[in-house]
Design an enzyme around this catalytic site. Structure first.
Site, short mmCIF file in Angstrom:
data_model
loop_
_atom_site.label_atom_id
_atom_site.label_comp_id
_atom_site.label_asym_id
_atom_site.label_seq_id
_atom_site.Cartn_x
_atom_site.Cartn_y
_atom_site.Cartn_z
N ARG A 1 0.88 -1.35 -0.28
CA ARG A 1 0.01 0.24 -0.07
C ARG A 1 0.95 1.25 0.15
NH1 ARG A 1 -4.08 -3.27 -0.45
NH2 ARG A 1 -5.91 -2.87 0.43
N SER B 1 -11.24 -0.58 3.11
CA SER B 1 -10.29 -0.62 4.23
C SER B 1 -10.20 0.57 4.84
CB SER B 1 -9.03 -1.21 3.68
OG SER B 1 -9.17 -2.64 3.22
N GLU C 1 -5.63 4.06 6.28
CA GLU C 1 -5.26 4.11 4.93
C GLU C 1 -6.14 5.21 4.15
OE1 GLU C 1 -6.77 0.67 2.31
OE2 GLU C 1 -5.00 0.92 1.24
#
Ligand code: EPU
Length: 341
Positions: free
Chosen positions: A167, A240, A336
């Site tokens: 990520r 997420s 995130e």
């Protein structure tokens, strides 16, 4: 080029709050992007700006963004190279990610099928290094074409220059806000190697009674995602909310003493990734709400807007949830999702 003042962003992000932008610009070519960027050296000098994709990773914490919101409508996909093994597919940053996946699967090209149904657009795939079910897009990227914000010049990045990790990319790190992605070229396999040993992909294929193929893997992934992840049109969310924490093996062993069932995945440098959703569930937060924001009842990694939640309510819930994980496991979890004020 589309230009609007006092523009409602409600349909431009997936958390569903009513937010407006002082200015909104959608450009459809590299030339138009360069024109927009030149405005930052003129009428918009000093103005904050934000580049969005499908808005599936954003949380607006106030009801008005007092700057310029940019969106790419550079679309189109073309094969730019081919050999015995692979096809190189170049796509515009504004192509909807799942449309690219569907196209590849229909052509029989392998690589992206496990990334089916990930919300967002091609540009963000290269910035975020999107990943799911054992596949990360960084492994498929051949090049990333960008325009420099300061000088309007083209610059092409090879994947080795992008600092890719879980990520993560250089576009989120030291080059944040310095380049805008215009096109991404992916290398896809003509003889696909399927990845079905992650999570319950194989189990879902068995349940479906289908042999593994590009099409059946795509359908299995879509089924799994639809089962766990809320539809933003029904329940606002940004997928997420947290990144899964990457911890040392000794930290994981410490947790395993008390929770022998702790799930984990191998990560870079011998470290391990523990699912934040599992940590949050152990803290008793799965399905619980705070005000009009809640932890999703089927996947604790996802925070949802129950209806009418403000960005601040979601931020508050995320702080309380992260605090509970820190207290119980002594592990920090970080969002995130990008907070935009
Ligand atoms: N788990 C729980 N409780 C929960 C959620 C998960 O115990 O509420 C456990 C599951 O049982 C499983 C493990 O945690 O053992 C992993 O769960 P899952 O397969 O759902 O994946 P994840 O680690 O929670 C990541 C990605 C997802 C991606 C899946 C599948 C991140 C931040 N998220 O989630 O990406 O779809 O893996 O590979 O890495 C997204 O980015 O929006 C996204 C959904």
């Amino acid at each position: 080029m589309k230009r609007h003042a006092d523009y409602s962003l409600q349909s431009c992000h997936t958390f569903g709050m009513e937010v407006c932008a002082a200015h909104f610009v959608e450009y459809a070519s590299v030339e138009e992007l360069c024109e927009v960027l030149s405005a930052f050296r003129g009428e918009w000098a000093g103005m904050p700006w934000l580049h969005i994709g499908a808005g599936s990773n954003l949380l607006f914490t106030s009801d008005c963004y007092r700057g310029v919101v940019l969106h790419s409508a550079i679309r189109g996909m073309e094969v730019v190279g081919e050999d015995e093994e692979c096809v190189s597919l170049r796509a515009g940053a504004g192509v909807v990610w799942d449309e690219l996946v569907a196209h590849c699967v229909s052509q029989g090209w392998g690589g992206v099928e496990n990334l089916s149904l990930i919300p967002g657009e091609v540009g963000a795939s290269a910035v975020q290094n999107i990943g799911a079910y054992g596949v990360e897009v960084a492994d498929l990227i051949e090049k990333v074409e960008t325009i420099g914000v300061a000088d309007g010049k083209e610059r092409t990045f090879r994947p080795t220059e992008c600092d890719y990790a879980y990520r993560w990319s250089i576009f989120k790190g030291e080059l944040r806000g310095k380049y805008i992605v215009t096109h991404v070229t992916y290398r896809l396999q003509k003889h696909p190697v399927l990845h079905i040993d992650y999570g319950n992909v194989r189990k879902e294929l068995e349940r479906m009674g289908e042999q593994p193929s590009l099409e059946s893997v795509r359908r299995a992934i879509c089924n799994i995602r639809n089962e766990k992840l809320p539809d933003p049109k029904v329940l606002g969310n940004a997928g997420s909310f947290f990144v899964n924490p990457v911890v040392s093996r000794s930290v994981m062993e410490r947790i395993r003493e008390d929770w022998p069932e702790v799930p984990y995945y191998e990560a870079e440098d011998g470290r391990v990734k523990i699912p934040a959703g599992w940590l949050i569930e152990q803290c008793g937060w799965k399905g619980r709400s705070l005000g009009r924001a809640a932890v999703h009842d089927k996947q604790a990694l996802v925070l949802v807007n129950l209806g009418g939640a403000t960005g601040r309510e979601v931020v508050e819930l995320s702080r309380v949830v992260a605090g509970a994980v820190k207290e119980k496991f002594d592990i920090e979890i970080h969002p995130e999702v990008n907070f935009i004020s």
